[in-house]
Design a protein around this motif. Structure first.
Motif, short mmCIF file in Angstrom:
data_model
loop_
_atom_site.label_atom_id
_atom_site.label_comp_id
_atom_site.label_asym_id
_atom_site.label_seq_id
_atom_site.Cartn_x
_atom_site.Cartn_y
_atom_site.Cartn_z
N PHE A 20 0.82 -1.21 0.00
CA PHE A 20 0.00 0.00 0.00
C PHE A 20 0.86 1.27 0.00
O PHE A 20 1.96 1.27 0.52
N TYR A 21 0.28 2.33 -0.56
CA TYR A 21 0.82 3.67 -0.40
C TYR A 21 0.19 4.22 0.86
O TYR A 21 -1.02 4.11 1.06
N SER A 33 -6.95 2.88 -6.25
CA SER A 33 -8.40 2.85 -6.42
C SER A 33 -9.18 2.64 -5.13
O SER A 33 -10.39 2.87 -5.09
N LEU A 34 -8.52 2.22 -4.07
CA LEU A 34 -9.20 1.95 -2.80
C LEU A 34 -8.53 2.74 -1.69
O LEU A 34 -7.32 2.67 -1.51
N LYS A 67 -12.03 13.45 -3.19
CA LYS A 67 -13.36 14.07 -3.06
C LYS A 67 -13.99 13.61 -1.75
O LYS A 67 -13.58 12.61 -1.15
N THR A 68 -14.98 14.34 -1.32
CA THR A 68 -15.69 14.00 -0.08
C THR A 68 -16.15 12.55 -0.08
O THR A 68 -15.98 11.84 0.91
N THR A 69 -16.71 12.09 -1.19
CA THR A 69 -17.22 10.71 -1.25
C THR A 69 -16.11 9.68 -1.09
O THR A 69 -16.35 8.60 -0.56
N ASP A 70 -14.89 10.01 -1.54
CA ASP A 70 -13.76 9.08 -1.36
C ASP A 70 -13.51 8.82 0.13
O ASP A 70 -13.28 7.68 0.54
#
Length: 165
Positions: free
Chosen positions: A40-41, A74-75, A150-153
């Protein structure tokens, strides 16, 4: 002088946490890139804020959290450090309010964007041959992705608690 129009507060059982959009209040403390044992990053943020407690003037607080992304960016996961967690000693409602603060306010602040931009510039200066290494290129992509959150992320992200040995 503090710009209280760019501040956000969260009421907790310990008092009112007041977060102010000042460059000195948000810092990147660590950056980890994928390895064989940890794919992971990860970027660790230090957040400074004021805790306004009843019968006290205020108390300066400094806590941390990680934004973690998988290798293909992506996650997103929010991760608590073992010590001085931004989510620590909070009930579930307060933890959700903190997550909401990160998504609706923090990632949009000038201080957050400056912290990432500063780190990105230093990284690029220290790695002048970025185009030659895939790891460096992906690290730059990760840092730029942090600027585009973004907020949704953040709302969709899980909060990972520390694993104690």
């Amino acid at each position: 002088m503090m710009d209280l129009l760019n501040a956000k507060g969260i009421k907790t059982t310990h008092g009112l946490e007041l977060y102010v959009d000042l460059i000195k209040n948000i810092k990147i403390k660590e950056l980890s890139i994928p390895t064989v044992t940890n794919p992971f990053y990860e970027v660790k943020f230090e957040i400074d804020y004021l805790l306004l407690e009843e019968h006290k003037y205020y108390d300066h607080q400094q806590n941390y959290f990680w934004i973690v992304m998988n290798e293909n960016l992506s996650l997103i996961t929010l991760k608590e450090p073992e010590m001085q967690s931004l989510f620590g000693v909070k009930n579930e409602e307060e933890r959700e309010a903190t997550k909401q603060l990160l998504g609706e306010w923090l990632i949009k602040t000038t201080a957050y964007k400056k912290a990432i931009t500063r780190y990105l510039n230093e990284f690029e200066q220290n790695n002048t041959r970025i185009e030659e290494t895939q790891r460096a290129k992906k690290t730059v992509q990760f840092l730029k992705k942090l600027l585009e959150l973004k907020t949704t992320d953040i709302e969709k992200a899980l909060i990972e608690k520390p694993v104690y040995s």
